[in-house]
Design a protein around this motif. Structure first.
Motif, PDB file in Angstrom:
ATOM      1  N   THR A 191       0.836  -1.193   0.000  1.00 25.23           N
ATOM      2  CA  THR A 191       0.000   0.000   0.000  1.00 25.23           C
ATOM      3  C   THR A 191       0.869   1.240   0.000  1.00 25.23           C
ATOM      4  OG1 THR A 191      -0.135   0.084   2.420  1.00 25.23           O
ATOM      5  CG2 THR A 191      -1.866  -1.162   1.272  1.00 25.23           C
ATOM      6  N   THR A 192       0.272   2.321  -0.429  1.00 24.63           N
ATOM      7  CA  THR A 192       0.920   3.619  -0.394  1.00 24.63           C
ATOM      8  C   THR A 192      -0.142   4.633   0.004  1.00 24.63           C
ATOM      9  OG1 THR A 192       2.300   5.170  -1.630  1.00 24.63           O
ATOM     10  CG2 THR A 192       0.525   4.108  -2.853  1.00 24.63           C
ATOM     11  N   SER A 193       0.288   5.719   0.558  1.00 24.18           N
ATOM     12  CA  SER A 193      -0.664   6.752   0.957  1.00 24.18           C
ATOM     13  C   SER A 193       0.017   8.110   0.899  1.00 24.18           C
ATOM     14  CB  SER A 193      -1.195   6.478   2.367  1.00 24.18           C
ATOM     15  OG  SER A 193      -0.135   6.503   3.302  1.00 24.18           O
ATOM     16  N   GLN A 194      -0.794   9.115   0.973  1.00 23.52           N
ATOM     17  CA  GLN A 194      -0.279  10.478   0.981  1.00 23.52           C
ATOM     18  C   GLN A 194      -1.043  11.242   2.051  1.00 23.52           C
ATOM     19  OE1 GLN A 194       2.168  12.142  -0.956  1.00 23.52           O
ATOM     20  NE2 GLN A 194       1.764  13.721   0.547  1.00 23.52           N
ATOM     21  N   ARG A 195      -0.328  11.896   2.924  1.00 23.84           N
ATOM     22  CA  ARG A 195      -0.976  12.702   3.967  1.00 23.84           C
ATOM     23  C   ARG A 195      -1.109  14.139   3.478  1.00 23.84           C
ATOM     24  NH1 ARG A 195      -1.417  10.488   9.070  1.00 23.84           N
ATOM     25  NH2 ARG A 195      -0.310   8.538   9.304  1.00 23.84           N
ATOM     26  N   PHE A 196      -2.235  14.725   3.815  1.00 26.61           N
ATOM     27  CA  PHE A 196      -2.478  16.129   3.542  1.00 26.61           C
ATOM     28  C   PHE A 196      -2.884  16.803   4.844  1.00 26.61           C
ATOM     29  CE2 PHE A 196      -3.521  13.976  -0.459  1.00 26.61           C
ATOM     30  CZ  PHE A 196      -2.697  14.659  -1.337  1.00 26.61           C
ATOM     31  N   SER A 197      -2.349  17.965   5.073  1.00 23.98           N
ATOM     32  CA  SER A 197      -2.753  18.727   6.247  1.00 23.98           C
ATOM     33  C   SER A 197      -4.153  19.287   6.000  1.00 23.98           C
ATOM     34  CB  SER A 197      -1.769  19.873   6.502  1.00 23.98           C
ATOM     35  OG  SER A 197      -1.891  20.837   5.469  1.00 23.98           O
ATOM     36  N   GLN A 198      -4.786  19.740   7.051  1.00 28.44           N
ATOM     37  CA  GLN A 198      -6.107  20.351   6.885  1.00 28.44           C
ATOM     38  C   GLN A 198      -6.005  21.574   5.976  1.00 28.44           C
ATOM     39  OE1 GLN A 198      -8.207  21.241  10.503  1.00 28.44           O
ATOM     40  NE2 GLN A 198      -9.874  22.247   9.426  1.00 28.44           N
ATOM     41  N   ALA A 219      -4.758  14.844  -7.370  1.00 26.47           N
ATOM     42  CA  ALA A 219      -4.575  14.147  -8.649  1.00 26.47           C
ATOM     43  C   ALA A 219      -3.100  13.860  -8.898  1.00 26.47           C
ATOM     44  CB  ALA A 219      -5.158  14.979  -9.786  1.00 26.47           C
ATOM     45  N   ARG A 220      -2.229  14.793  -8.561  1.00 22.14           N
ATOM     46  CA  ARG A 220      -0.781  14.580  -8.720  1.00 22.14           C
ATOM     47  C   ARG A 220      -0.325  13.409  -7.841  1.00 22.14           C
ATOM     48  NH1 ARG A 220       0.671  19.506  -8.419  1.00 22.14           N
ATOM     49  NH2 ARG A 220       0.778  19.651  -6.157  1.00 22.14           N
ATOM     50  N   ALA A 248      -5.793  20.330   2.444  1.00 18.67           N
ATOM     51  CA  ALA A 248      -7.062  19.750   1.998  1.00 18.67           C
ATOM     52  C   ALA A 248      -8.129  20.808   1.752  1.00 18.67           C
ATOM     53  CB  ALA A 248      -7.558  18.742   3.029  1.00 18.67           C
ATOM     54  N   CYS A 249      -8.002  21.935   2.391  1.00 21.32           N
ATOM     55  CA  CYS A 249      -8.986  23.008   2.225  1.00 21.32           C
ATOM     56  C   CYS A 249      -8.538  24.073   1.222  1.00 21.32           C
ATOM     57  CB  CYS A 249      -9.274  23.663   3.580  1.00 21.32           C
ATOM     58  SG  CYS A 249     -10.090  22.551   4.742  1.00 21.32           S
ATOM     59  N   ALA A 250      -7.351  23.926   0.682  1.00 27.15           N
ATOM     60  CA  ALA A 250      -6.820  24.918  -0.258  1.00 27.15           C
ATOM     61  C   ALA A 250      -7.508  24.798  -1.617  1.00 27.15           C
ATOM     62  CB  ALA A 250      -5.312  24.723  -0.417  1.00 27.15           C
ATOM     63  N   PRO A 251      -7.587  25.889  -2.358  1.00 27.05           N
ATOM     64  CA  PRO A 251      -8.237  25.863  -3.669  1.00 27.05           C
ATOM     65  C   PRO A 251      -7.582  24.896  -4.662  1.00 27.05           C
ATOM     66  CG  PRO A 251      -7.817  28.128  -2.973  1.00 27.05           C
ATOM     67  CD  PRO A 251      -7.150  27.217  -1.973  1.00 27.05           C
ATOM     68  N   ASP A 252      -6.302  24.609  -4.489  1.00 24.83           N
ATOM     69  CA  ASP A 252      -5.603  23.723  -5.420  1.00 24.83           C
ATOM     70  C   ASP A 252      -5.581  22.265  -4.956  1.00 24.83           C
ATOM     71  OD1 ASP A 252      -3.810  23.936  -3.293  1.00 24.83           O
ATOM     72  OD2 ASP A 252      -2.054  24.017  -4.599  1.00 24.83           O
ATOM     73  N   PHE A 253      -6.428  21.907  -3.988  1.00 25.62           N
ATOM     74  CA  PHE A 253      -6.377  20.555  -3.444  1.00 25.62           C
ATOM     75  C   PHE A 253      -6.626  19.479  -4.499  1.00 25.62           C
ATOM     76  CE2 PHE A 253      -8.420  16.790  -1.595  1.00 25.62           C
ATOM     77  CZ  PHE A 253      -7.321  16.299  -0.913  1.00 25.62           C
ATOM     78  N   LEU A 254      -7.598  19.671  -5.371  1.00 26.77           N
ATOM     79  CA  LEU A 254      -7.883  18.634  -6.367  1.00 26.77           C
ATOM     80  C   LEU A 254      -6.688  18.379  -7.270  1.00 26.77           C
ATOM     81  CD1 LEU A 254     -11.602  19.301  -7.344  1.00 26.77           C
ATOM     82  CD2 LEU A 254     -10.655  17.488  -5.918  1.00 26.77           C
TER      83      LEU A 254
END
Length: 104
Positions: free
Chosen positions: A63-70, A83-84, A73-79
């Motif tokens: 498995t692999t995962s990626q952590r995002f801070s809040q 996707a990256r 995750a709430c930034a306009p460029d999150f999608l």
């Protein structure tokens, strides 16, 4: 592949042996680290305990995962950021699906 059935696990291990360079490309480099997970204490039965990739062969899952801070995750460029991250995991997903005979 979290705790795959033994047949699939065997197929992935054999694919690692058959294509070690492809495996390394899929799991090493920017955004391509495998999660630490359950491993066997010794090399799986029938596999060389001195193989250079024995630590990968001892894995019970992939498995692999990626952590995002809040904030991320709430930034306009999150999608775009998400996707990256998914694209970076693509080589691993392709390796795993082909190892078990699924289309990519």
């Amino acid at each position: 592949m979290w705790h795959p059935p033994s047949e699939a696990l065997q197929q992935v291990r054999e694919a690692i042996l058959e294509s070690p360079d492809r495996w390394k490309r899929a799991t090493r480099g920017k955004g391509r680290a495998l999660d630490d997970g359950d491993r066997l204490k010794r090399a799986p039965r029938g596999f060389d305990p001195d193989h250079p990739l024995v630590e990968d062969l001892k894995r019970k899952g992939f498995t692999t995962s990626q952590r995002f801070s809040q904030k991320q995750a709430c930034a306009p460029d999150f999608l775009e950021r998400f996707a990256r991250s998914c694209r970076q995991a693509g080589p691993l997903m392709e390796f795993l699906t082909s190892a078990v005979g699924l289309p990519w």
